[in-house]
Write a protein that holds these residues in place. Sequence first.
Motif, PDB file in Angstrom:
ATOM      1  N   LEU A 161       0.852  -1.183   0.000  1.00  0.00           N
ATOM      2  CA  LEU A 161       0.000   0.000   0.000  1.00  0.00           C
ATOM      3  C   LEU A 161       0.892   1.239   0.000  1.00  0.00           C
ATOM      4  N   LEU A 162       0.775   2.044  -1.049  1.00  0.00           N
ATOM      5  CA  LEU A 162       1.591   3.251  -1.161  1.00  0.00           C
ATOM      6  C   LEU A 162       0.889   4.473  -0.592  1.00  0.00           C
ATOM      7  N   ALA A 163      -0.416   4.532  -0.781  1.00  0.00           N
ATOM      8  CA  ALA A 163      -1.157   5.710  -0.333  1.00  0.00           C
ATOM      9  C   ALA A 163      -2.569   5.288   0.066  1.00  0.00           C
ATOM     10  N   ASP A 164      -3.116   5.953   1.088  1.00  0.00           N
ATOM     11  CA  ASP A 164      -4.459   5.611   1.559  1.00  0.00           C
ATOM     12  C   ASP A 164      -5.490   6.546   0.939  1.00  0.00           C
ATOM     13  N   GLY A 165      -6.726   6.123   0.975  1.00  0.00           N
ATOM     14  CA  GLY A 165      -7.833   6.901   0.445  1.00  0.00           C
ATOM     15  C   GLY A 165      -9.119   6.128   0.654  1.00  0.00           C
ATOM     16  N   HIS A 166     -10.266   6.805   0.472  1.00  0.00           N
ATOM     17  CA  HIS A 166     -11.527   6.152   0.823  1.00  0.00           C
ATOM     18  C   HIS A 166     -12.558   6.115  -0.297  1.00  0.00           C
ATOM     19  N   GLN A 167     -12.306   6.807  -1.418  1.00  0.00           N
ATOM     20  CA  GLN A 167     -13.310   6.815  -2.485  1.00  0.00           C
ATOM     21  C   GLN A 167     -13.043   5.780  -3.572  1.00  0.00           C
ATOM     22  N   ALA A 168     -11.827   5.327  -3.671  1.00  0.00           N
ATOM     23  CA  ALA A 168     -11.481   4.273  -4.634  1.00  0.00           C
ATOM     24  C   ALA A 168     -10.165   3.647  -4.206  1.00  0.00           C
ATOM     25  N   LEU A 169     -10.014   2.371  -4.546  1.00  0.00           N
ATOM     26  CA  LEU A 169      -8.758   1.663  -4.332  1.00  0.00           C
ATOM     27  C   LEU A 169      -8.222   1.268  -5.700  1.00  0.00           C
ATOM     28  N   ILE A 170      -7.059   1.794  -6.053  1.00  0.00           N
ATOM     29  CA  ILE A 170      -6.406   1.436  -7.308  1.00  0.00           C
ATOM     30  C   ILE A 170      -5.398   0.341  -7.013  1.00  0.00           C
ATOM     31  N   ILE A 171      -5.571  -0.802  -7.634  1.00  0.00           N
ATOM     32  CA  ILE A 171      -4.600  -1.899  -7.543  1.00  0.00           C
ATOM     33  C   ILE A 171      -3.858  -1.920  -8.862  1.00  0.00           C
ATOM     34  N   SER A 172      -2.575  -1.579  -8.829  1.00  0.00           N
ATOM     35  CA  SER A 172      -1.840  -1.341 -10.066  1.00  0.00           C
ATOM     36  C   SER A 172      -0.520  -2.093 -10.075  1.00  0.00           C
ATOM     37  N   THR A 173       0.055  -2.163 -11.254  1.00  0.00           N
ATOM     38  CA  THR A 173       1.353  -2.819 -11.428  1.00  0.00           C
ATOM     39  C   THR A 173       2.125  -2.121 -12.527  1.00  0.00           C
ATOM     40  N   GLY A 174       3.450  -2.302 -12.511  1.00  0.00           N
ATOM     41  CA  GLY A 174       4.290  -1.782 -13.573  1.00  0.00           C
ATOM     42  C   GLY A 174       4.146  -0.286 -13.781  1.00  0.00           C
ATOM     43  N   LEU A 175       4.257   0.105 -15.044  1.00  0.00           N
ATOM     44  CA  LEU A 175       4.136   1.500 -15.437  1.00  0.00           C
ATOM     45  C   LEU A 175       2.883   2.163 -14.874  1.00  0.00           C
ATOM     46  N   MET A 176       1.796   1.398 -14.743  1.00  0.00           N
ATOM     47  CA  MET A 176       0.538   2.006 -14.316  1.00  0.00           C
ATOM     48  C   MET A 176       0.517   2.379 -12.842  1.00  0.00           C
ATOM     49  N   THR A 177       1.440   1.862 -12.041  1.00  0.00           N
ATOM     50  CA  THR A 177       1.551   2.375 -10.672  1.00  0.00           C
ATOM     51  C   THR A 177       2.074   3.799 -10.697  1.00  0.00           C
ATOM     52  N   MET A 178       3.032   4.071 -11.571  1.00  0.00           N
ATOM     53  CA  MET A 178       3.507   5.444 -11.716  1.00  0.00           C
ATOM     54  C   MET A 178       2.375   6.357 -12.172  1.00  0.00           C
ATOM     55  N   ARG A 179       1.594   5.906 -13.144  1.00  0.00           N
ATOM     56  CA  ARG A 179       0.465   6.702 -13.622  1.00  0.00           C
ATOM     57  C   ARG A 179      -0.597   6.873 -12.522  1.00  0.00           C
ATOM     58  N   ALA A 180      -0.795   5.849 -11.708  1.00  0.00           N
ATOM     59  CA  ALA A 180      -1.769   5.942 -10.621  1.00  0.00           C
ATOM     60  C   ALA A 180      -1.350   7.006  -9.604  1.00  0.00           C
ATOM     61  N   ILE A 181      -0.065   7.055  -9.299  1.00  0.00           N
ATOM     62  CA  ILE A 181       0.438   8.062  -8.361  1.00  0.00           C
ATOM     63  C   ILE A 181       0.244   9.461  -8.935  1.00  0.00           C
ATOM     64  N   GLN A 182       0.563   9.613 -10.224  1.00  0.00           N
ATOM     65  CA  GLN A 182       0.385  10.911 -10.874  1.00  0.00           C
ATOM     66  C   GLN A 182      -1.093  11.292 -10.941  1.00  0.00           C
ATOM     67  N   ALA A 183      -1.953  10.303 -11.230  1.00  0.00           N
ATOM     68  CA  ALA A 183      -3.394  10.572 -11.288  1.00  0.00           C
ATOM     69  C   ALA A 183      -3.931  10.954  -9.917  1.00  0.00           C
ATOM     70  N   ARG A 184      -3.404  10.317  -8.877  1.00  0.00           N
ATOM     71  CA  ARG A 184      -3.842  10.645  -7.517  1.00  0.00           C
ATOM     72  C   ARG A 184      -3.550  12.105  -7.194  1.00  0.00           C
ATOM     73  N   ASP A 185      -2.392  12.581  -7.632  1.00  0.00           N
ATOM     74  CA  ASP A 185      -2.057  13.992  -7.415  1.00  0.00           C
ATOM     75  C   ASP A 185      -3.089  14.902  -8.081  1.00  0.00           C
ATOM     76  N   LEU A 186      -3.504  14.541  -9.306  1.00  0.00           N
ATOM     77  CA  LEU A 186      -4.499  15.334 -10.025  1.00  0.00           C
ATOM     78  C   LEU A 186      -5.854  15.266  -9.335  1.00  0.00           C
ATOM     79  N   LEU A 187      -6.220  14.094  -8.863  1.00  0.00           N
ATOM     80  CA  LEU A 187      -7.527  13.915  -8.222  1.00  0.00           C
ATOM     81  C   LEU A 187      -7.614  14.640  -6.883  1.00  0.00           C
ATOM     82  N   GLU A 188      -6.501  14.706  -6.169  1.00  0.00           N
ATOM     83  CA  GLU A 188      -6.489  15.417  -4.884  1.00  0.00           C
ATOM     84  C   GLU A 188      -6.900  16.880  -5.057  1.00  0.00           C
TER      85      GLU A 188
END
Length: 330
Positions: free
Chosen positions: A202-229
């Motif tokens: 678990l890299l980051a916590d949150g309550h509206q969605a749980l992203i389970i990611s791998t590879g390149l898409m974990t990097m994209r998930a982190i970047q997307a989380r910044d945008l969503l915040e």
Amino acid sequence: MTTKKLTTSAMIASIAEEGQATIPAPFGHALVELAKKHNDIVGMSADLAAYTDLHIFSREFPERFYQMGMAEQLLMSAAAGLAREGATPFVTTYAVFAARRAYDFICMAIAEEKLNVKIICALPGLTTGYGPSHQATEDIAIFRGMPNMTIIDPCDAIDIQQAIPAIYEHEGPVYMRLLRGKVPVILDRFPDYRFEVGKAKLLADGHQALIISTGLMTMRAIQARDLLEKEGISVAILHSPTIKPLDEATICREAEKRNCLVITAENHTVIGGLGEAVASALMRNGIFRPFRQVGLPDRFLDAGALPTLHDRYEISARSLASNIASWINQ
């Protein structure tokens, strides 16, 4: 507003965003450091050492490097032979050649015998714009069905650096997807992170969605989380660098304790990869949550500049953030 013109070089460009920190050839350098401690390590490639960062190893240990030419079947068979004699081969090629061309040789010579061969493959998923001949969009699905094969998909340079000694210590064959060249760094934001074979983190916590990611898409998930915040949307990120064996216990625990949307994200076709593995695990364990898959479509993809293709197939950070926001707000 003017858009920067993309040149042909963007087809093979780094996946790093403009201004993002990178580390050059993390696999090659990590393997050299490991090989200084372990004389059993050998490097092997099928005329692609310079394109899989193995040339760094070949310069440091020329007597432990084997260039097998354009013959992937021979490459895998020779690696099996060396493993039988006590060596630990790190074998590199493109993912399309390992998964499509050399499958039977990997299966019969390496996997069935549980030999200690580490297969490290560049250009996984949509990390090249050179079209279906080079885009290994189905490699995880192919290798998931192979008994005894461990499958690793690191997300950045730090993940690669930590994965190399870990897969060396792991007994048995490993298939690892490789990000090559100037590889982005993003896990430095999570100083407690440590790669472990078979473990999701678990890299980051949150309550509206749980992203389970791998590879390149974990990097994209982190970047997307910044945008969503910035929009007031809270999402958790569970990074699963090991696809097989899947860390079902952690995945089920994190999904069960959050009564929210579960999203899988992978740089791979939606057929037979992380998404279907996670969905199966949740259903078998009686955990029923709203579920969405982010991945590549079940078709041969276009050629073109990588930034354009990542937007087209909705695996860019911007596309991921936009889709997640729309799903949450439905």
